[in-house]
Each structure stands twice: as C-alpha cells, then as structure tokens.
Scaffold this motif. Structure first.
Motif, PDB file in Angstrom:
ATOM      1  N   GLY A 182       0.793  -1.226   0.000  1.00  0.00           N
ATOM      2  CA  GLY A 182       0.000   0.000   0.000  1.00  0.00           C
ATOM      3  C   GLY A 182       0.822   1.270   0.000  1.00  0.00           C
ATOM      4  N   SER A 183       2.029   1.215   0.524  1.00  0.00           N
ATOM      5  CA  SER A 183       2.860   2.419   0.598  1.00  0.00           C
ATOM      6  C   SER A 183       3.876   2.498  -0.532  1.00  0.00           C
ATOM      7  N   ARG A 184       3.813   1.573  -1.473  1.00  0.00           N
ATOM      8  CA  ARG A 184       4.807   1.528  -2.548  1.00  0.00           C
ATOM      9  C   ARG A 184       4.277   2.195  -3.823  1.00  0.00           C
ATOM     10  N   THR A 185       5.199   2.707  -4.613  1.00  0.00           N
ATOM     11  CA  THR A 185       4.873   3.307  -5.911  1.00  0.00           C
ATOM     12  C   THR A 185       4.806   2.220  -6.965  1.00  0.00           C
ATOM     13  N   LEU A 186       3.792   2.267  -7.806  1.00  0.00           N
ATOM     14  CA  LEU A 186       3.641   1.294  -8.883  1.00  0.00           C
ATOM     15  C   LEU A 186       4.344   1.813 -10.126  1.00  0.00           C
ATOM     16  N   LEU A 187       5.261   1.024 -10.661  1.00  0.00           N
ATOM     17  CA  LEU A 187       5.977   1.362 -11.889  1.00  0.00           C
ATOM     18  C   LEU A 187       5.363   0.566 -13.026  1.00  0.00           C
ATOM     19  N   VAL A 208      -6.218  -2.206  -1.589  1.00  0.00           N
ATOM     20  CA  VAL A 208      -4.954  -1.469  -1.544  1.00  0.00           C
ATOM     21  C   VAL A 208      -4.919  -0.471  -2.694  1.00  0.00           C
ATOM     22  N   MET A 209      -4.511   0.756  -2.390  1.00  0.00           N
ATOM     23  CA  MET A 209      -4.341   1.773  -3.425  1.00  0.00           C
ATOM     24  C   MET A 209      -2.888   2.215  -3.448  1.00  0.00           C
ATOM     25  N   PRO A 210      -2.207   2.096  -4.591  1.00  0.00           N
ATOM     26  CA  PRO A 210      -0.810   2.550  -4.656  1.00  0.00           C
ATOM     27  C   PRO A 210      -0.711   4.039  -4.330  1.00  0.00           C
ATOM     28  N   VAL A 211       0.385   4.409  -3.667  1.00  0.00           N
ATOM     29  CA  VAL A 211       0.597   5.815  -3.333  1.00  0.00           C
ATOM     30  C   VAL A 211       0.721   6.640  -4.607  1.00  0.00           C
ATOM     31  N   LYS A 212       1.406   6.103  -5.595  1.00  0.00           N
ATOM     32  CA  LYS A 212       1.655   6.817  -6.846  1.00  0.00           C
ATOM     33  C   LYS A 212       1.894   5.802  -7.948  1.00  0.00           C
ATOM     34  N   ILE A 213       1.548   6.186  -9.175  1.00  0.00           N
ATOM     35  CA  ILE A 213       1.842   5.372 -10.349  1.00  0.00           C
ATOM     36  C   ILE A 213       2.768   6.168 -11.255  1.00  0.00           C
ATOM     37  N   LEU A 214       3.943   5.608 -11.551  1.00  0.00           N
ATOM     38  CA  LEU A 214       4.890   6.235 -12.464  1.00  0.00           C
ATOM     39  C   LEU A 214       4.889   5.455 -13.779  1.00  0.00           C
ATOM     40  N   GLU A 215       4.755   6.174 -14.882  1.00  0.00           N
ATOM     41  CA  GLU A 215       4.704   5.540 -16.194  1.00  0.00           C
ATOM     42  C   GLU A 215       6.064   5.612 -16.881  1.00  0.00           C
ATOM     43  N   PHE A 216       6.414   4.503 -17.556  1.00  0.00           N
ATOM     44  CA  PHE A 216       7.681   4.426 -18.275  1.00  0.00           C
ATOM     45  C   PHE A 216       7.434   3.871 -19.673  1.00  0.00           C
ATOM     46  N   GLY A 217       8.353   4.166 -20.575  1.00  0.00           N
ATOM     47  CA  GLY A 217       8.186   3.735 -21.955  1.00  0.00           C
ATOM     48  C   GLY A 217       8.900   2.464 -22.319  1.00  0.00           C
ATOM     49  N   ILE A 222      11.903   0.305 -16.388  1.00  0.00           N
ATOM     50  CA  ILE A 222      11.111  -0.201 -15.260  1.00  0.00           C
ATOM     51  C   ILE A 222      11.948  -1.118 -14.382  1.00  0.00           C
ATOM     52  N   LEU A 223      12.662  -2.064 -14.993  1.00  0.00           N
ATOM     53  CA  LEU A 223      13.461  -3.010 -14.214  1.00  0.00           C
ATOM     54  C   LEU A 223      14.588  -2.298 -13.469  1.00  0.00           C
ATOM     55  N   GLY A 224      15.198  -1.312 -14.112  1.00  0.00           N
ATOM     56  CA  GLY A 224      16.258  -0.571 -13.445  1.00  0.00           C
ATOM     57  C   GLY A 224      15.749   0.202 -12.246  1.00  0.00           C
ATOM     58  N   CYS A 225      14.588   0.805 -12.374  1.00  0.00           N
ATOM     59  CA  CYS A 225      14.012   1.576 -11.269  1.00  0.00           C
ATOM     60  C   CYS A 225      13.517   0.670 -10.148  1.00  0.00           C
ATOM     61  N   VAL A 226      12.994  -0.508 -10.502  1.00  0.00           N
ATOM     62  CA  VAL A 226      12.612  -1.475  -9.470  1.00  0.00           C
ATOM     63  C   VAL A 226      13.846  -1.891  -8.672  1.00  0.00           C
ATOM     64  N   ALA A 227      14.927  -2.217  -9.377  1.00  0.00           N
ATOM     65  CA  ALA A 227      16.156  -2.647  -8.715  1.00  0.00           C
ATOM     66  C   ALA A 227      16.706  -1.552  -7.800  1.00  0.00           C
ATOM     67  N   GLY A 231      10.158   1.578  -6.758  1.00  0.00           N
ATOM     68  CA  GLY A 231       8.794   1.078  -6.649  1.00  0.00           C
ATOM     69  C   GLY A 231       8.710  -0.383  -7.030  1.00  0.00           C
ATOM     70  N   ILE A 232       7.466  -0.830  -7.295  1.00  0.00           N
ATOM     71  CA  ILE A 232       7.213  -2.234  -7.607  1.00  0.00           C
ATOM     72  C   ILE A 232       6.549  -2.316  -8.979  1.00  0.00           C
ATOM     73  N   SER A 233       6.522  -3.518  -9.541  1.00  0.00           N
ATOM     74  CA  SER A 233       5.851  -3.709 -10.813  1.00  0.00           C
ATOM     75  C   SER A 233       5.302  -5.134 -10.890  1.00  0.00           C
ATOM     76  N   LEU A 234       4.491  -5.377 -11.909  1.00  0.00           N
ATOM     77  CA  LEU A 234       3.951  -6.713 -12.189  1.00  0.00           C
ATOM     78  C   LEU A 234       4.384  -7.081 -13.595  1.00  0.00           C
ATOM     79  N   LEU A 235       5.174  -8.147 -13.718  1.00  0.00           N
ATOM     80  CA  LEU A 235       5.754  -8.521 -15.000  1.00  0.00           C
ATOM     81  C   LEU A 235       5.800 -10.034 -15.143  1.00  0.00           C
ATOM     82  N   PRO A 236       5.904 -10.549 -16.377  1.00  0.00           N
ATOM     83  CA  PRO A 236       5.995 -11.998 -16.577  1.00  0.00           C
ATOM     84  C   PRO A 236       7.281 -12.570 -15.990  1.00  0.00           C
TER      85      PRO A 236
END
Length: 290
Positions: A182-187, A208-217, A222-227, A231-236
């Motif tokens: 709930g306190s994490r940013t969604l990437l 649960v509502m993400p604090v913020k959603i950051l969009e990437f191209g 996304i993987l670099g910012c997660v590392a 924030g967090i992400s949902l990926l295969p």
C-alpha cells in the motif's frame, strides 16, 4: 469522383493542411487544391472549412472520410491479393507488447528473416489497448497482445501463457499479503497496458491503493528503477527470472486468479491474409518460440 481525388482528400484530411498533403503525396500544392475542388464540385458540397491554421473537415467531409478510407484500403488490399504469389514477399507489420518482444520474439523474428528475406517485416511495440486499435484500424497485420480479446471484428490465436510476478528490489522481504504494498509506488507502462490493469485490479480487490503510479516507456527502465528501490511492478516471470537469479531484484508470487495470462496473436477478421502473414503464423505453430 476518382481514386486520385479520394487520395488527395484523404491526405489533406489527415495532414490538416494542403501543403503537408502535397508533400506527403509528392504533388504540387496546386494539384491537391484542384483535386479537392473538383471533388467538392462533383459532390455539390464543401468538404473542408478553410482557416488560418489549415483545414478541418465539414460534416459532409467527415462522412466522406469514412468511405474514402474504406475504398482506398480495399484498393490496396486488392493490389496485394493480385500481386501476392506463392512465395512470401512484400510488407508485414506486426505489433507486440514490449515484454513479449523482449523475450519471446527475437528467435522467431530472426528465423523468419532468414527464411523469407524478401518480406519487409516491421515490428511495432506498445500497450495492448493501443495495439488492438491499430489492428482494428488496419495499421497492423497482426499483434501479440494480452488475451483474451473479445471483439467481433478480431480473430485470435493463443501464443503462449505467462506467469505474472510482483517484482521488488532485492532487499524487500517476502510478501505476506498485498496490503504490504500500500505504501509503494507502482511502476508501469502507460495506460492501456494489460499488466498494469491487472495489477490495479488485484490491488483494488485487496483494498490497496498505490501511493503513486509512475509511467515508463521501456522495460529496461522499469526493471532498473525497481532494482533501485523506486517502486514495484507486475511482470511476466520469463522477463524477470534472470535478473532475480542475478540478485538485482526479487520476485513474489501472487494469487493464481491473477497470476496467469495468455498472450494471443490477433488479426482483423475481414483483412486479406497474405502469404507473408501465413508463413509467419506457420513458424509460430512449428514451435520456433519457446
């Protein structure tokens, strides 16, 4: 009314100015103006409003635009059908989600290019929603998107099933529940991404509502910012497994209801299926992709 008039009209409608339409078609500007005037005289109604910024369609012009697009598309389809021989050649435009293009398609595309060098293959990446619309608009011959896709004008073939994982920085402890996020940013990719929609749906169901959603191209960003812990992400799993094994990120399973998603190949039901497209799907069914 003839085809050249319709082409000039279509180009002008899309460009918004006669000068841009002339440049696009390789005609003199006066030629485009003359053809549009002839078309308006034939139909007995103005098709454009003229103003300082260029031109915009009148109601009659908007009506004609739909028919002009259809006529010119059918003309191009007829040309492709007549000239399409037994050997794959010509153009083939395929769309794909960024994640699928990164992991599932390189081997397929390389094999296809070696087998059919006379095909001019174009790959366009984007979110599912954008790719579906591009196929519906005849801009792509087919596209790999998250399924299922329910649309009466589209056909779909199952491509591969993916397992989705929550991805966090490597130091994040194992997840006991979604509420810990709930306190994490969604990437995520921009709006229209199916994985983003699934993530938001899962979190919403868990209250649960993400604090913020950051969009990437791009996936790499996304993987670099997660590392880095942004924030967090949902990926295969297929995308993130290697980096998880390297220790730069951590993967967390989610409820099975949301963890499985099929990637499907869609195409328009009424579109001409070229030899190039048939050969492409044959390579898929032959097991080129794993």
């Amino acid at each position: 009314m003839d085809i050249d008039m319709l082409r000039a009209f279509q180009a002008a409608a899309a460009a918004g100015t006669v000068s841009k339409a002339a440049l696009q078609l390789g005609y003199a500007q006066s030629n485009i103006t003359t053809k549009i005037r002839q078309l308006e005289n034939d139909l007995g109604t103005p098709l454009f409003y003229r103003h300082n910024r260029g031109i915009t369609l009148t109601p009659a012009g908007k009506t004609l635009k739909g028919y002009a697009d259809q006529v010119l598309r059918l003309m191009e389809e007829a040309r492709r059908a007549v000239t399409d021989g037994t050997a794959p050649k010509g153009s083939l435009a395929i769309g794909s989600m960024e994640t699928t293009a990164a992991v599932r398609l390189p081997e397929l595309l390389a094999s296809y290019h070696r087998s059919y060098p006379e095909v001019n293959l174009t790959l366009v990446t984007g979110p599912t929603e954008q790719l579906v619309q591009a196929v519906l608009d005849y801009e792509l011959d087919g596209a790999f998107v998250a399924g299922p896709v329910e649309h009466p004008d589209l056909l779909q073939d199952s491509f591969i099933e993916e397992e989705l994982m929550i991805v966090t920085d490597a130091a994040h402890p194992p997840l006991a529940s979604a509420k810990e996020l709930g306190s994490r940013t969604l990437l995520a990719f921009r709006a229209g991404c199916s994985y983003r929609a699934r993530m938001e749906q899962w979190l919403h169901e868990e209250g649960v509502m993400p604090v913020k959603i950051l969009e990437f191209g791009t996936l790499e960003t996304i993987l670099g910012c997660v590392a880095a812990g942004l924030g967090i992400s949902l990926l295969p799993r297929s995308i993130v497994q290697r980096k998880a094994e390297e220790g730069s990120i951590r993967c967390h399973p989610i409820a099975h209801k949301h963890s499985r998603v099929w990637t499907v190949l869609i195409r328009r039901r009424d579109a001409y299926v070229s030899q190039a497209y048939k050969a492409f799907t044959e390579q898929i069914h032959a097991g080129v992709v794993r």
